[in-house]
Design an enzyme around this catalytic site. Sequence first.
Site: not given
Ligand code: ADP
Length: 559
Positions: A74, A76, A97, A108, A276, A304, A384, A412
């Site tokens: 989210k 990202t 946030r 994480k 959350a 979430f 991904f 990403w």
């Molecule tokens: P959320 O906000 O939903 O918790 P994040 O945006 O923080 O998720 O992403 C969680 C993790 O996944 C981060 O480390 C991010 O770099 C990784 N990530 C997000 N999208 C991709 C993607 N398309 N390919 C690889 N890694 C990704």
Amino acid sequence: TIKPLSDLTIAQQAEMLPVKQIAEKLGLQEDDLDLYGKYKAKLSFDVIDRMATREDGKLILVTAINPTPAGEGKSTVTVGLGQALNQLDKQAIVCLREPSLGPTMGLKGGAAGGGFSQVLPMEDINLHFTGDMHAITSAHNTISAILDNHLHQGNDLGIDVRKIVWKRVLDLNDRALRHVTIGLGGSAHGVPREDGFDITVASEIMAILCLADSLTDLEARIKRIVVAYDRDNEPITAEQIGAAGAATLLLKEAFKPNLVQTLEQTPALVHGGPFANIAHGCNSLIATKTALKLGEYVVTEAGFGADLGAEKFCHIKSRIGKLNPDAVVLVATVRALKMHGGVAKDQLHVENVGAVGNGLKLLAKHVETMGKLGLPTVVALNRFNSDTAEELAAVLDWCEANHIRVALSEVWSNGGQGGRALAEAVIDTIESNESAFTPLYALTDSIEQKILTIAREVYGAADVTFTATAKKQMAQIEANGWQHLPICMAKTPFSLSDDPTKLGYQHGFTVTVRELKPSVGAGFLVALTGNVLTMPGLPKQPAALNMGIDETGKAIGLF
Ligand code: ADP
């Protein structure tokens, strides 16, 4: 295959503009900023006051299907969509946030986006940033210290030491502090009692900072915090123990939104970050409202999945702040759809088009829920590297066949460029003016009715049961006249139901509310459906074990 660059490497290679220039893009001057070094600034209250009569931009809420434990992307997608809108010559602002040190040092890594969609300076934002977490910690613990001093100095208010509900906080994952005994050492050292620590982001002060719309409102909410009950079971507030003024004073800088930039120099306000579960999980209202005055499009997220984050964004943040979301972006991944379609977590990298198909019913449920709230939705399929063409096509084709707007997001791996299709779909949706935001429950509904509405309409439950404890607490909340507050559901994010092992589309289940806790200062009633850890622990291999600095003083190992 080539190993992708780490988030930290991408961030460290980026070229940042001085934050003054980011402010200029928004029509602001240096005088409008309190500079925290070259790349971070707080917006002064003058800006916020001056903009009050301006028309609001469009508000885009990014949410997700029930996530895998790794997150759905989210943050990202939020950053990437902001960058993409910017590439399409829209004045876009990202609202996120602030990360907490708990997850940063623990599991994480950061919460500042990922890949080519991040906010910068990444190290600062993930570590001490502009000191907001420390200010919140100090404000919270000042109330604790004044409370314990009140007991020590004679307890004029007749506080029942067994009914103190205000703990202490620290911004780290430290399970050894969950239960502590304080005041040991004899009568000169305070009144002995059991206490405990929560993580700072679980503090009611954090929720308050994120829901107050002015410094005056901040103080009024802090005054209403219930810190304990007296021997007649009457609530004792932060105002009664005299702690509200000092706590507000400690927050006067922290309350100002933080301005930074993304990897593509799109302006971003990164401010506030409540839990959350026992809180509402959104960045500060003041940042969102300020962004709406400064930008054409504001992209923000809620913690979430849509059953928790988007629901609370609508019923708590939007209601308190009189916000009207214009569109929802619902993030889904092939990985999570496979997991919800029955694939074990260690097999998610293996192609399985059938399982993706099985998971789509869950996606459909969330789109339907957003529809009930009157919010038009665009599904963002967060790509991904491990996704196969057939798996991606299964989702895209299904959405098209079901007249659900969808776009593949490659933000990403490719930054704003990878989000153009999504941005175009979102602009199109907003320009067709379909949003007719309507909350699902009224504040005047009974507590029971409000929870039942959320469980039935948002989760797909048949019914809700309340434990004897929850019923007793409900009666007490009503006796204190707090029943008009909105509900803040604390539920597992992994399932639509209150059972984290029930993945995929679920319906017709019964939700059990175990406890009801009033957060009178923040202005909501927390309904707990399971055990919520408000002080997480570190995992066996904490992320912190990889961290350090190189010979030039640059951060290493920050994921
Ligand atoms: P959320 O906000 O939903 O918790 P994040 O945006 O923080 O998720 O992403 C969680 C993790 O996944 C981060 O480390 C991010 O770099 C990784 N990530 C997000 N999208 C991709 C993607 N398309 N390919 C690889 N890694 C990704």
